[in-house]
Design a protein around this motif. Structure first.
Motif, PDB file in Angstrom:
ATOM      1  N   HIS A 136       0.693  -1.202  -0.108  1.00 49.69           N
ATOM      2  CA  HIS A 136       0.099   0.544   0.160  1.00 49.69           C
ATOM      3  C   HIS A 136       0.880   1.485  -0.079  1.00 49.69           C
ATOM      4  CE1 HIS A 136      -3.373  -2.458   2.141  1.00 49.69           C
ATOM      5  NE2 HIS A 136      -3.477  -2.512   0.753  1.00 49.69           N
ATOM      6  N   ARG A 137       1.588   1.314   0.600  1.00 50.95           N
ATOM      7  CA  ARG A 137       2.534   2.554   1.299  1.00 50.95           C
ATOM      8  C   ARG A 137       2.895   2.829  -0.084  1.00 50.95           C
ATOM      9  NH1 ARG A 137       1.444   5.224   5.860  1.00 50.95           N
ATOM     10  NH2 ARG A 137       1.222   3.966   7.258  1.00 50.95           N
ATOM     11  N   PRO A 138       3.882   2.139  -0.863  1.00 51.95           N
ATOM     12  CA  PRO A 138       4.576   1.804  -2.286  1.00 51.95           C
ATOM     13  C   PRO A 138       4.272   2.266  -2.724  1.00 51.95           C
ATOM     14  CG  PRO A 138       5.890  -0.064  -0.959  1.00 51.95           C
ATOM     15  CD  PRO A 138       4.497   0.842  -0.185  1.00 51.95           C
ATOM     16  N   LEU A 139       2.775   1.731  -3.686  1.00 52.16           N
ATOM     17  CA  LEU A 139       2.331   2.783  -4.526  1.00 52.16           C
ATOM     18  C   LEU A 139       1.600   3.790  -4.206  1.00 52.16           C
ATOM     19  CD1 LEU A 139      -0.186  -0.582  -4.785  1.00 52.16           C
ATOM     20  CD2 LEU A 139       1.932   0.490  -6.255  1.00 52.16           C
ATOM     21  N   ALA A 140       1.119   4.117  -2.845  1.00 48.76           N
ATOM     22  CA  ALA A 140       0.784   5.206  -2.447  1.00 48.76           C
ATOM     23  C   ALA A 140       1.550   6.496  -2.587  1.00 48.76           C
ATOM     24  CB  ALA A 140       0.138   4.957  -0.767  1.00 48.76           C
ATOM     25  N   TYR A 141       2.534   6.423  -1.977  1.00 49.33           N
ATOM     26  CA  TYR A 141       4.696   6.948  -2.594  1.00 49.33           C
ATOM     27  C   TYR A 141       4.272   7.397  -4.345  1.00 49.33           C
ATOM     28  CZ  TYR A 141       8.790   8.813  -2.342  1.00 49.33           C
ATOM     29  OH  TYR A 141       9.757  10.123  -2.951  1.00 49.33           O
ATOM     30  N   VAL A 142       3.911   6.607  -5.145  1.00 50.41           N
ATOM     31  CA  VAL A 142       3.918   6.899  -6.476  1.00 50.41           C
ATOM     32  C   VAL A 142       2.507   7.927  -6.429  1.00 50.41           C
ATOM     33  CG1 VAL A 142       3.680   5.831  -9.027  1.00 50.41           C
ATOM     34  CG2 VAL A 142       5.013   4.201  -7.267  1.00 50.41           C
ATOM     35  N   LEU A 143       1.632   7.713  -6.074  1.00 54.33           N
ATOM     36  CA  LEU A 143       0.115   8.570  -6.409  1.00 54.33           C
ATOM     37  C   LEU A 143       0.419   9.323  -5.829  1.00 54.33           C
ATOM     38  CD1 LEU A 143      -2.837   8.397  -7.376  1.00 54.33           C
ATOM     39  CD2 LEU A 143      -3.510   7.319  -5.026  1.00 54.33           C
ATOM     40  N   ALA A 144       0.737  10.003  -5.121  1.00 53.45           N
ATOM     41  CA  ALA A 144       1.437  11.139  -3.930  1.00 53.45           C
ATOM     42  C   ALA A 144       2.326  12.221  -4.596  1.00 53.45           C
ATOM     43  CB  ALA A 144       2.199  11.203  -2.936  1.00 53.45           C
ATOM     44  N   LYS A 145       3.691  11.468  -5.460  1.00 53.00           N
ATOM     45  CA  LYS A 145       4.187  12.491  -6.546  1.00 53.00           C
ATOM     46  C   LYS A 145       3.961  12.542  -7.517  1.00 53.00           C
ATOM     47  CE  LYS A 145       8.520  12.405  -5.689  1.00 53.00           C
ATOM     48  NZ  LYS A 145       9.770  13.600  -5.322  1.00 53.00           N
ATOM     49  N   ALA A 146       2.900  11.857  -7.595  1.00 53.72           N
ATOM     50  CA  ALA A 146       2.116  11.864  -8.965  1.00 53.72           C
ATOM     51  C   ALA A 146       0.868  13.136  -8.742  1.00 53.72           C
ATOM     52  CB  ALA A 146       1.387  11.054 -10.195  1.00 53.72           C
ATOM     53  N   LEU A 147       0.185  13.776  -7.582  1.00 53.38           N
ATOM     54  CA  LEU A 147      -0.890  14.373  -7.118  1.00 53.38           C
ATOM     55  C   LEU A 147      -0.107  15.382  -7.325  1.00 53.38           C
ATOM     56  CD1 LEU A 147      -3.335  12.397  -5.969  1.00 53.38           C
ATOM     57  CD2 LEU A 147      -3.180  13.292  -8.245  1.00 53.38           C
ATOM     58  N   TYR A 148       1.808  15.541  -6.572  1.00 59.33           N
ATOM     59  CA  TYR A 148       1.793  16.145  -6.146  1.00 59.33           C
ATOM     60  C   TYR A 148       1.965  17.840  -7.038  1.00 59.33           C
ATOM     61  CZ  TYR A 148       5.963  19.076  -4.067  1.00 59.33           C
ATOM     62  OH  TYR A 148       6.288  19.939  -2.801  1.00 59.33           O
ATOM     63  N   PRO A 149       2.039  17.942  -8.062  1.00 62.08           N
ATOM     64  CA  PRO A 149       1.961  19.251  -8.712  1.00 62.08           C
ATOM     65  C   PRO A 149       0.378  19.248  -9.417  1.00 62.08           C
ATOM     66  CG  PRO A 149       2.801  17.317 -10.386  1.00 62.08           C
ATOM     67  CD  PRO A 149       2.763  16.806  -8.846  1.00 62.08           C
ATOM     68  N   THR A 150      -0.048  18.674  -8.660  1.00 65.99           N
ATOM     69  CA  THR A 150      -1.667  18.657  -9.674  1.00 65.99           C
ATOM     70  C   THR A 150      -2.706  19.600  -8.225  1.00 65.99           C
ATOM     71  OG1 THR A 150      -2.568  17.157  -8.567  1.00 65.99           O
ATOM     72  CG2 THR A 150      -1.487  16.942 -10.488  1.00 65.99           C
ATOM     73  N   PRO A 151      -3.714  20.524  -8.477  1.00 65.59           N
ATOM     74  CA  PRO A 151      -4.223  20.938  -7.252  1.00 65.59           C
ATOM     75  C   PRO A 151      -4.982  20.110  -6.509  1.00 65.59           C
ATOM     76  CG  PRO A 151      -5.328  21.464  -9.412  1.00 65.59           C
ATOM     77  CD  PRO A 151      -4.644  20.964  -9.759  1.00 65.59           C
ATOM     78  N   VAL A 152      -4.892  18.968  -6.626  1.00 59.57           N
ATOM     79  CA  VAL A 152      -5.662  17.586  -5.530  1.00 59.57           C
ATOM     80  C   VAL A 152      -5.501  18.353  -4.451  1.00 59.57           C
ATOM     81  CG1 VAL A 152      -6.730  15.384  -5.949  1.00 59.57           C
ATOM     82  CG2 VAL A 152      -6.254  16.705  -7.963  1.00 59.57           C
ATOM     83  N   SER A 153      -6.260  17.942  -3.783  1.00 59.74           N
ATOM     84  CA  SER A 153      -5.524  18.020  -2.089  1.00 59.74           C
ATOM     85  C   SER A 153      -5.898  17.220  -1.385  1.00 59.74           C
ATOM     86  CB  SER A 153      -6.612  19.461  -1.818  1.00 59.74           C
ATOM     87  OG  SER A 153      -8.324  18.258  -1.452  1.00 59.74           O
TER      88      SER A 153
END
Length: 102
Positions: free
Chosen positions: A6-23
């Motif tokens: 879960h956490r490694p996949l979540a990290y990839v998702l968070a990194k992908a969302l980082y530059p977006t306006p998604v809160s």
């Protein structure tokens, strides 16, 4: 499972969302939606409903991990976000367990 998957996949998702306006709070709400969808799949009777329910609960767990990681990356952690995360955990747990008990 949480630490290794879960956490490694979540990290990839968070990194992908980082530059977006998604809160992070929106990520939490998406986690809730996947959790409720998983519970609904468990209650329904259609081909592969259990598999789809399990995948939805799994996806909910990944989003649940990603919200906090995204908040920490951006330095936007808040008391409201922590409270919303706890509510999300409760809603998803109830949806999944109640559906399997019913």
């Amino acid at each position: 499972m949480d630490v290794w998957i879960h956490r490694p996949l979540a990290y990839v998702l968070a990194k992908a969302l980082y530059p977006t306006p998604v809160s992070p709070n929106l990520v939490t709400l998406i986690s809730i939606l996947f959790g409720i969808a998983g519970g609904a799949c468990f209650l329904a009777s259609f081909p592969y409903h259990m598999l789809l329910g399990g995948l939805a609960i799994f996806t909910s767990a990944v989003f649940d991990c990603a919200d906090g990681q995204l908040a920490r990356m951006r330095g936007t952690s808040s008391a409201f976000g922590r409270m919303l995360d706890g509510v999300a955990d409760l809603v998803v747990s109830v949806a999944a367990v109640a559906a399997r008990s019913g």
